[in-house]
Motif scaffolding. Sequence first.
Motif, PDB file in Angstrom:
ATOM      1  N   PHE A 150      -3.473   2.166  -1.430  1.00 25.18           N
ATOM      2  CA  PHE A 150      -3.559   0.810  -0.903  1.00 25.18           C
ATOM      3  C   PHE A 150      -4.921   0.197  -1.258  1.00 25.18           C
ATOM      4  O   PHE A 150      -4.999  -0.948  -1.734  1.00 25.18           O
ATOM      5  N   ALA A 151      -5.985   0.968  -1.077  1.00 27.83           N
ATOM      6  CA  ALA A 151      -7.334   0.483  -1.409  1.00 27.83           C
ATOM      7  C   ALA A 151      -7.457   0.254  -2.916  1.00 27.83           C
ATOM      8  O   ALA A 151      -8.022  -0.751  -3.370  1.00 27.83           O
ATOM      9  N   ARG A 152      -6.912   1.185  -3.711  1.00 26.35           N
ATOM     10  CA  ARG A 152      -6.933   1.043  -5.163  1.00 26.35           C
ATOM     11  C   ARG A 152      -6.220  -0.240  -5.603  1.00 26.35           C
ATOM     12  O   ARG A 152      -6.634  -0.902  -6.557  1.00 26.35           O
ATOM     13  N   PHE A 180      -6.135  -3.019  -4.038  1.00 24.86           N
ATOM     14  CA  PHE A 180      -7.037  -4.149  -3.852  1.00 24.86           C
ATOM     15  C   PHE A 180      -8.172  -4.131  -4.870  1.00 24.86           C
ATOM     16  O   PHE A 180      -8.607  -5.187  -5.334  1.00 24.86           O
ATOM     17  N   GLU A 181      -8.624  -2.947  -5.262  1.00 25.42           N
ATOM     18  CA  GLU A 181      -9.641  -2.880  -6.318  1.00 25.42           C
ATOM     19  C   GLU A 181      -9.087  -3.467  -7.628  1.00 25.42           C
ATOM     20  O   GLU A 181      -9.780  -4.205  -8.326  1.00 25.42           O
ATOM     21  N   VAL A 217      -3.457   9.696   1.193  1.00 26.86           N
ATOM     22  CA  VAL A 217      -3.244   9.273  -0.196  1.00 26.86           C
ATOM     23  C   VAL A 217      -2.603   7.879  -0.215  1.00 26.86           C
ATOM     24  O   VAL A 217      -2.899   7.065  -1.088  1.00 26.86           O
ATOM     25  N   SER A 274      -8.706  10.446  -9.408  1.00 23.45           N
ATOM     26  CA  SER A 274      -9.769  10.557  -8.411  1.00 23.45           C
ATOM     27  C   SER A 274     -10.480  11.874  -8.644  1.00 23.45           C
ATOM     28  O   SER A 274      -9.905  12.803  -9.213  1.00 23.45           O
ATOM     29  N   ASP A 296      -3.358   5.575   1.947  1.00 22.39           N
ATOM     30  CA  ASP A 296      -4.537   4.723   2.154  1.00 22.39           C
ATOM     31  C   ASP A 296      -5.330   4.555   0.861  1.00 22.39           C
ATOM     32  O   ASP A 296      -5.805   3.458   0.546  1.00 22.39           O
ATOM     33  N   PHE A 297      -5.477   5.652   0.134  1.00 29.22           N
ATOM     34  CA  PHE A 297      -6.183   5.604  -1.155  1.00 29.22           C
ATOM     35  C   PHE A 297      -5.500   4.611  -2.104  1.00 29.22           C
ATOM     36  O   PHE A 297      -6.149   3.751  -2.702  1.00 29.22           O
ATOM     37  N   ILE A 324      -5.356  14.103  -4.769  1.00 29.36           N
ATOM     38  CA  ILE A 324      -4.897  12.701  -4.736  1.00 29.36           C
ATOM     39  C   ILE A 324      -3.994  12.365  -5.925  1.00 29.36           C
ATOM     40  O   ILE A 324      -2.841  11.953  -5.719  1.00 29.36           O
ATOM     41  N   VAL A 349      -8.939  -7.279  -7.385  1.00 26.83           N
ATOM     42  CA  VAL A 349     -10.275  -7.881  -7.509  1.00 26.83           C
ATOM     43  C   VAL A 349     -10.616  -8.078  -8.983  1.00 26.83           C
ATOM     44  O   VAL A 349     -11.197  -9.099  -9.367  1.00 26.83           O
TER      45      VAL A 349
END
Lengths: 336, 336
Positions: free
Chosen positions: A128-130, A132-133, A123, A39, A125-126, A44, A136
Motif C-alpha cells: 500500500f505504501a509502495r 503511494f510512492e 506486506v 525490498s 501495508d508495504f 516481502i 508520487v
Amino acid sequence: MDAAAATLARQPGSVDRLVRLTAADMAGVDRLITDRMQSDVPVIPALAEHLIAAGGKRLRPLLTVAAARLAGSENDHCLKLAAAVEFIHTATLLHDDVVDGSQLRRGKVAAHLIWGAAQSVLVGDFLFARAFELMVETDSMRALQILAQASRVIAEGEVMQLMRSHDLNLSQALYLEIIQAKTAELFAAAAEAGAVSAGVDAERSKALRDYGMSLGLAFQLADDALDYGGATETLGKNAGDDFREGKATLPLLLAIARSGPREAEFWERAIGRREQTEADFRRARELIIGTGALDATLDLAAEYADKAKAALALFPANELRESLESLADFAVSRRA
Amino acid sequence: MDAAAATLARQPGSVDRLVRLTAADMAGVDRLITDRMQSDVPVIPALAEHLIAAGGKRLRPLLTVAAARLAGSENDHCLKLAAAVEFIHTATLLHDDVVDGSQLRRGKVAAHLIWGAAQSVLVGDFLFARAFELMVETDSMRALQILAQASRVIAEGEVMQLMRSHDLNLSQALYLEIIQAKTAELFAAAAEAGAVSAGVDAERSKALRDYGMSLGLAFQLADDALDYGGATETLGKNAGDDFREGKATLPLLLAIARSGPREAEFWERAIGRREQTEADFRRARELIIGTGALDATLDLAAEYADKAKAALALFPANELRESLESLADFAVSRRA
C-alpha cells in the motif's frame, strides 16, 4: 423480452482484444510491479510474488492503461499508476484473506497460511505504501487524490461487508452500496486515474470513471451469479463457495425474498445458522434458478455493462474503445 | 566519566514547554483528527476513537507542528500533515497489536480484543488512506513522498522485527536498524514533513529530519531500558513486558553478550524457549544492571539525544528550539 431471451441476446464479449492492444504497456507495468515489490527484507518480495505471480486477470491496471490511451495519453505515467493500482488491489487481497480466513487465492494456498497472518498484514501495508510512492513519481496530485479516496472507500466497504455479510434481510440497495465500495470503486478510480494522467478534460475523466464504476458492478454481480453456476449448466470450480460461507449476495437475497415463508426455515438454518448438509447447495441453486433470482442478477449485471458501454460514447469509435465495450460484455458473459 | 556519573550529568528535560508553545496548533490538529476519523460506517470512528481518545503523547504530530513553526511556517498546512502523521501512527498501532496479539494499548484493552482482528486491520487501512487524503489537501508532493516512504520503511521494520525479535544473537547494528525503521523513521518523517510545509531550504529540512531520527532512536532505546526499570529504583507499570514476551531489545542483548557462558543456559531457557518462572525477571534485571547493559543502553540513548540537539544548531536559539532540545533530554530521562 423474458429473462431467457435476454440471456441469449447478450453479446459474449472478450478481454482478448484489449489484452492484445495493451500488451506492450502491460509488459511495462509487469516490469514495474516486479521491480517495486523488491525490498531488503527478503520475505516481502517472496510473499508478494506468491500472490502477484499467481496472475489474476490484471484487470484494474489494464483499465488504467486503456483509459489513459483512449484519453490520448502519450507518456508513460499511466504505467506507474497502473502498477500502483495493482499494489493497492494486492494489499486489499492480502488483508481480506486474513480477515476472512480464506484458504485459497487465485488457485494457490492463501499467503497467510504459509507466512502467517502477521506477515500478510505487514506486506499488505508495504504494498500500500509502495503504491503511494509510485503515484508520487507521476507528480499527479489529482491521481493521488483519486486513489487515496478509493483506498479509503474500499476499507469502508470491507467493514460494511464484514458487519452485514450474513444478514438475510440485507436490502438490494445496501448490497449494491457494499459492492460499489469494495469492488467497483477501485475499477472506477483505476480508469479515472488513467484518464487524468492523460491530461483530459473533466467530462472525459468523469466518463471513464463512470465506465469503470459500471464495469466493476457488472463484474461483481456476474461473479456472485457464477457462484451459483451463472447462466451455464456446468458449475465453475469455485461454485458454492459463497453459499458455504453463508455470504449474502444478490442471487441469494433475491431467492430468499421470492421463495416466501415456505422456505424461510431452510434459509435460516443453512445461511443464518450455517448448518448445512451436502444437499443444501443443490436445493439453494434450484431455488435461485427457479425463482428467477439468478436471471435477475445477470440482467442487472447486463444493465451495468450497457451503462459502461454508453459512458464511452464521447470517445472516438476506435479499436481501443470497441475492446473496452467488449470487456463490458465479457464481464457478464464469462464463465469463470 | 563512568556510567553512574553520566546518568547524574543528564539533563532531566521536559515536554511541558513544547506542549505549551504548540497548544493552539495542537488543538487544531485534534479537531482535524476527530473530524477526519468520521465515516458513514459507524464502527470505524468507534474503533478509531477507542485508541485515539486514549491519548498517548501525540509526540509525532507535535514534532510536525514544532518543526514547521521553527522553520518559519505561517500557514496551517502543518496541522493537516500532523493529523496525517497521527493517523499513520494509529494505523500501525492497530496492525501491530493484531500482529503481536497484544492485550493492552495505552492502558486500555486492545481494540482487536473488542472489535476483532478483522475490524482492527480494516480500520487501520481506513486511517492509512485517510492520512493520504489529508496530505493531498496540503498540495505538497514532497510531504507525500516523505510520508509514503516512511510508511513503507515502517512496514519493512515491522517485518524485520517479527522475524528477528526472539533472536538472542541479534547484533547491535541490526537491532538499531530495526528500531530506526519501525520507530525513528516516522519521527524523522514527521519533523521533515513539517519543515517542508514551511518551504524551508534542503539544509534545514534535512536538519529537522536528523533531529527527528536521533530523537526517535533515543526514545526507543530509553523505552527498552525502562522495561527493565531504567535508571530508577522503582519499576514502571509495564516493566517486564519485553522480557516476558522474549523480545530481543538492546539491554537484553548486551547482558547476554556480557554475562558469558555461565548464564547461557538461563537466557536460552527464559528467552529462547520462553520457559519462565516468577523469579526470572528479577534475575534478568540483576544481570542487565550488573553487567552495565542498562547504563550502556541509556548512554547510547543520551548520545542520540545529544545528536538530536546538535542538529538544531542552525536554527535561531529561540524558545521553540530550546523546548525541542528539552524534549530530547526528556526522551532519555523520563520514567514512563
